[in-house]
Design an enzyme around this catalytic site. Structure first.
Site, PDB file in Angstrom:
ATOM      1  CG  HIS A 153      -1.764   0.988   1.226  1.00 23.37           C
ATOM      2  ND1 HIS A 153      -1.777   2.463   1.547  1.00 23.37           N
ATOM      3  CD2 HIS A 153      -3.150   0.989   0.998  1.00 23.37           C
ATOM      4  CE1 HIS A 153      -2.758   3.026   1.473  1.00 23.37           C
ATOM      5  NE2 HIS A 153      -3.859   2.179   1.246  1.00 23.37           N
ATOM      6  CB  CYS A 207      -4.164   3.548  -2.194  1.00 23.94           C
ATOM      7  SG  CYS A 207      -5.206   4.688  -1.283  1.00 23.94           S
ATOM      8  CG  HIS A 210      -7.470   0.762  -1.200  1.00 22.73           C
ATOM      9  ND1 HIS A 210      -6.562   1.171  -0.240  1.00 22.73           N
ATOM     10  CD2 HIS A 210      -7.893  -0.281  -1.188  1.00 22.73           C
ATOM     11  CE1 HIS A 210      -6.568   0.206   0.492  1.00 22.73           C
ATOM     12  NE2 HIS A 210      -7.023  -0.909  -0.098  1.00 22.73           N
ATOM     13  CG  ASP A 260      -9.783   3.945   1.420  1.00 19.13           C
ATOM     14  OD1 ASP A 260     -10.090   3.530   2.453  1.00 19.13           O
ATOM     15  OD2 ASP A 260      -8.677   3.994   1.012  1.00 19.13           O
ATOM     16  CG  HIS A 261     -10.480   7.012   3.478  1.00 20.02           C
ATOM     17  ND1 HIS A 261      -9.066   7.615   3.472  1.00 20.02           N
ATOM     18  CD2 HIS A 261     -10.315   5.887   4.415  1.00 20.02           C
ATOM     19  CE1 HIS A 261      -8.240   7.013   4.266  1.00 20.02           C
ATOM     20  NE2 HIS A 261      -9.001   5.832   4.709  1.00 20.02           N
ATOM     21  CE1 TYR A 269     -11.861   1.658   5.369  1.00 21.00           C
ATOM     22  CE2 TYR A 269     -10.748   2.888   7.115  1.00 21.00           C
ATOM     23  CZ  TYR A 269     -10.825   2.293   5.871  1.00 21.00           C
ATOM     24  OH  TYR A 269      -9.703   2.257   5.525  1.00 21.00           O
TER      25      TYR A 269
END
Ligand code: DNO
Length: 391
Positions: free
Chosen positions: A240, A278, A305, A348-349, A365
């Site tokens: 990552h 990501c 991601h 994500d996020h 999350y």
């Protein structure tokens, strides 16, 4: 792309049946209850796998099998810890789980200074404020020579902030930067730990004298040792990127941009040594052209991601809508669906919206925020695939 969702285990406030209802196909999770460095046994893995499968879902990706600090700084116990890691990989491979996301960020994983930055429409998002972060570094950690890492203009703003910042705000900064964002991802500091700043400073000290080259070598050592088990069981490791992708707190970071990623892929040139693309982390570095990187690294990407950020004129950044920002997610979907289709992706996020705020979800999350983003991405993926089919 396979639509996956990061789920934090049986204690997660979001249940698997909720996820089925919103079109999730695969679960991304870890054995969060097992401390870093310990072996993931076949029984524990199967228990989680069966739980997921009973709910009608799959478990295609582990995020993360955490890499202990001593592996990163090459402490005396590193070989023992890598031996344990290899056994966990073997157990995962035997259970049919073949994609493992991990990171190699020393001491601190992702960094934000505000978890509830209010937007005009009433939602809130995650935010990174350079000056507040520098304040944390210089005035709270009191790191030796920290001031060398900031410009004169930045330091002036940090000293101004010191004149007005309240004690409660300082506590909140500590809580946000080294407790709340770290604890739930098997981080070094957990909620309830006494004196997190002292623990954190002890960890920083472990990296004295370790520069970027040394950290790279420690990663190469780790990868070379685990590649045989990955090959045997067809496990794809995917590193990552650093979030944000830059050096912080005097620590080296080695997954910040194109050159770093290319170095890692070349250092151990094995298909089992892959990348988690990501888009969020990469887009928060002004030096990164995210679609260009996707084109370059699509064939070594194993997991995606989908997330995007905006960098503001003062250098601060925040999570943007999934349809906007420097992540250029629509373009990314087009690139990946052409170059390397069927990869698992998770949004994500998400933002905090509707009644997310008082639910106590892990930072980033949320349920509604991520559900909204997943629906947006689902539409983008369907539209792009239909265009690809039509040629
Ligand atoms: C934060 C996450 C990271 C990520 C790990 C992967 O929200 O993106 O914690 O899961 O770095 O090892």
């Amino acid at each position: 792309m396979e639509k996956t969702w990061r789920w934090f285990g049986k204690k997660d406030k979001i249940s698997l049946s909720m996820l089925r209802q919103i079109g999730v196909e695969g679960i991304v999770t870890a054995l969060h209850h097992i401390p870093n460095g310990e072996i993931w046994t076949p029984e524990e893995i199967l228990d989680t796998k069966q739980y997921i499968e009973t709910a009608g879902l799959r478990w295609p990706v582990v995020e993360s099998l955490p890499v202990s600090e001593a592996i990163k700084y090459a402490g005396p116990e590193r070989d023992q810890l890598i031996d344990n890691y290899i056994i966990s990989l073997e157990n995962l491979g035997k259970a049919g789980i073949h994609t493992v996301c991990y990171n190699f960020m020393p001491v601190i994983d992702w960094i934000r200074t505000d978890l509830d930055y209010k937007l005009e429409d009433g939602t809130s998002t995650l935010f990174f404020d350079k000056i507040r972060f520098a304040y944390f570094d210089i005035f709270i950690l009191k790191r030796e020579n920290a001031t060398d890492d900031y410009t004169r203009e930045e330091l002036e703003q940090v000293y101004e902030l010191d004149k007005t910042i309240a004690e409660a705000e300082k506590e909140q900064l500590i809580d946000t930067i080294i407790v709340k964002t770290q604890g739930f991802i098997n981080g070094n500091i957990k909620e309830g730990d006494q004196n997190p700043v002292a623990i954190f400073n002890r960890l920083l000290n472990l990296y004295k004298g370790i520069d970027k080259n040394q950290l790279r070598e420690n990663l190469r050592y780790f990868l070379n040792r685990i590649m045989p088990v990955c090959e045997q069981y067809g496990i794809q490791m995917c590193i990552h990127p650093d979030d944000p992708p830059c050096q912080v707190l005097g620590l080296p970071r080695i997954v910040t941009g194109t050159e770093d990623i290319q170095w890692i892929l070349d250092a151990v040139d094995n298909p089992c040594n892959g990348l988690t693309f990501c888009a969020g982390s990469l887009s928060s570095g002004i030096h990164n052209d995210v679609p260009e990187m996707a084109r370059q690294f699509a064939n070594r990407t194993r997991f995606i991601h989908l997330r995007s950020t905006d960098i503001l004129p003062d250098g601060n950044f925040m999570e943007s809508s999934h349809l906007e920002g420097r992540g250029h997610l629509i373009e990314l979907v087009r690139i990946f669906e052409k170059e390397n289709p069927s990869l698992p992706m998770r949004v994500d996020h998400g933002q905090l919206m509707l009644d997310d705020e008082d639910k106590g979800y892990n930072p980033g999350y949320s349920f509604h925020g991520r559900m909204f983003a997943l629906a947006q991405m689902d539409g983008v993926i369907a539209a792009i695939n239909s265009l690809i089919e039509k040629g």
